[in-house]
Enzyme design. Sequence first.
Site, PDB file in Angstrom:
ATOM      1  CE  LYS A  52      -1.726  -4.503  -8.680  1.00  0.00           C
ATOM      2  NZ  LYS A  52      -1.655  -5.770  -7.927  1.00  0.00           N
ATOM      3  CG  HIS A  84      -4.142  -1.924   1.788  1.00  0.00           C
ATOM      4  ND1 HIS A  84      -4.254  -1.284   0.567  1.00  0.00           N
ATOM      5  CD2 HIS A  84      -3.703  -3.170   1.503  1.00  0.00           C
ATOM      6  CE1 HIS A  84      -3.896  -2.110  -0.401  1.00  0.00           C
ATOM      7  NE2 HIS A  84      -3.557  -3.263   0.140  1.00  0.00           N
ATOM      8  CG  HIS A  91      -7.386  -0.341  -1.659  1.00  0.00           C
ATOM      9  ND1 HIS A  91      -8.065  -1.206  -0.867  1.00  0.00           N
ATOM     10  CD2 HIS A  91      -6.589  -1.102  -2.471  1.00  0.00           C
ATOM     11  CE1 HIS A  91      -7.732  -2.440  -1.178  1.00  0.00           C
ATOM     12  NE2 HIS A  91      -6.824  -2.415  -2.139  1.00  0.00           N
TER      13      HIS A  91
HETATM   14  N1  ARG Z   1       0.188  -8.172  -0.155  1.00  0.00           N
HETATM   15  C1  ARG Z   1      -0.829  -9.111   0.174  1.00  0.00           C
HETATM   16  C2  ARG Z   1      -2.187  -8.580  -0.257  1.00  0.00           C
HETATM   17  O1  ARG Z   1      -2.357  -7.397  -0.455  1.00  0.00           O
HETATM   18  C3  ARG Z   1      -0.898  -9.403   1.648  1.00  0.00           C
HETATM   19  C4  ARG Z   1       0.300 -10.103   2.198  1.00  0.00           C
HETATM   20  C5  ARG Z   1       0.039 -10.671   3.544  1.00  0.00           C
HETATM   21  N2  ARG Z   1       1.196 -11.327   4.117  1.00  0.00           N
HETATM   22  C6  ARG Z   1       1.644 -12.535   3.767  1.00  0.00           C
HETATM   23  N3  ARG Z   1       2.715 -12.993   4.367  1.00  0.00           N
HETATM   24  N4  ARG Z   1       1.054 -13.248   2.838  1.00  0.00           N
HETATM   25  O2  ARG Z   1      -3.113  -9.364  -0.411  1.00  0.00           O
END
Ligand code: ARG
Length: 559
Positions: free
Chosen positions: A124, A130, A127
């Site tokens: 993905k 992040h 962006h």
């Molecule tokens: N990949 C997830 C997102 O983009 C964030 C993950 C954050 N960490 C976790 N342990 N949930 O929303």
Amino acid sequence: MDYKQYIANKIKIENVGAEEIMSAIALPPNSDMGDYALPCFKFAKILRKSPVAIAEELKNNFATDDVISEVSAVNGYLNFKVNKSGLADSVLNRILNEGDSYGSSREGAGKTICIDYSSVNIAKPFHIGHLSTTVIGGALYKIYKFLGYNVVGINHLGDYGTQFGKLISAYKRWGDREEVQKGGIHAINDLYVRFNTEADEKMESEAREYFRLIESGDKEANELFEWFKELTLEYVNQIYKKLNITFDSYAGERFYTDKMQPIIDELKAKNLLKESEGAQIVDLEPYGMSPCLILRSDGASLYATRDLAAAVYRKNTYDFYKCLYVVAYQQNLHFKQVFKVLELMGKEWAKDLVHVAYGMVSLEDGAMSTRKGKVVWLEDVINKCIEKASAIINEKNPDLVNKEETANLVGIGAVIFGALYNNKIKDIVFSYDKVLSFEGETSVYVQYTCARANSVLSKREGGYKIPQNYSPNAQESEVIKALAAFPATVEDAAEKYEPSCVARYAVDLAQKFNKFYIECKILTAEGDAADFRLCLTKATLVTLKNALTLLGIGVPEKM
Ligand code: ARG
């Protein structure tokens, strides 16, 4: 030196603790009155004396020394003056001796902190959304290391889910190996976007089948998945490198595939699991929350299930003192639920889990061209900042050597500082002009101040040393006080999970230094003043560099 603490320890008031005295000590509005003041009004009731009498009495019992040189009682206030020459001497000595470790400590020795940050989604776009998690997490990582903690940076990759089935389906239909290899993440994203616009029911079911194949260990499906993952990581790692970000673990959601069953078993054994419309949930109604979904009706696990497994795994593996999750506030409920479920499972360490939430970033210039629809790629933001920095440098200082390197440091610094400067929970509107302004509260301003200090220091040949018993003037004293505050600022940032404390500190110190620089001669000053001012300049440079380094920002020699 923490002066408030020092003063509080020297004052005894019946039935009032040192802690309370310390919190009552304030900075007087005007430094002619003193450097610190203790208002005595709130003690009047306890002691049954007037504030004026209390202040007078405390003054008579307070012995001045080489730290606090003067005490006076005025209208119910006890005012203190710090021994400025002693302070200047000890602060400058400390900074010039400690150099790039000034502000560090061993307070975290023996403690481990896990930080889950950036946590990108495979295949993905990486962006603008992040940016905050990446730079706030990255700064906290450096801050805790600086304070002696053992830090584990974890990129909890989003590498689990049906979207990978869709991607394989799209690739098999329209993809070309060489093109994807060359185009990397952008080519992958194009395929994914195309699938979502064109897919019919037949393709959707094909995608589900491919996802099932990944899950069941099918060789081809897994090879494709690993390839997409590799291309994504190759791409994001380039960006991490620019932003000075590192990780110790890339254990993502998929890593917990075989670690969820024991959690489900434990939930069952502890009678926490309930069926609801075919799904398995933990009821959180008594705590005012919607239920935490553990298994869907088709038996598939969820985001929360993997986070439960991840928390237990991290505790077992790292025995953390704290585990931080640097994730947007949109996930407030998710983390509240996960932490609550762990608490209900009897994990006493659930109290050591912290959701470090932050606000949204949007771009002021909504019309910015992006490669893909509405998504603003972080890479494009970084490149645009570097480009703009380069244009500014070309205009301001066309003869500068290392122009490209400087533009990189300035542009990247602006992206990081722009995302870090405000209290993290606030939504921010990212403006290129604002983050690159030489006059604003920016990294460029701080970097420019460093270049200014460097330039002064390079003009003095031969050494200079801290003169003895030098009495600093008002501007010098302001800089000294700010310099002395750095170690406490770093601790404060760690305690509040707030790198903005360090960013604001850097701007404040730079402003005080610049006021001093404009109002006092340095190289041509007479007698001890020149030596003192050169030491002050050097100490400021060291401290500003340390502050920026904690945020992941580099400092050019010249600008
Ligand atoms: N990949 C997830 C997102 O983009 C964030 C993950 C954050 N960490 C976790 N342990 N949930 O929303």
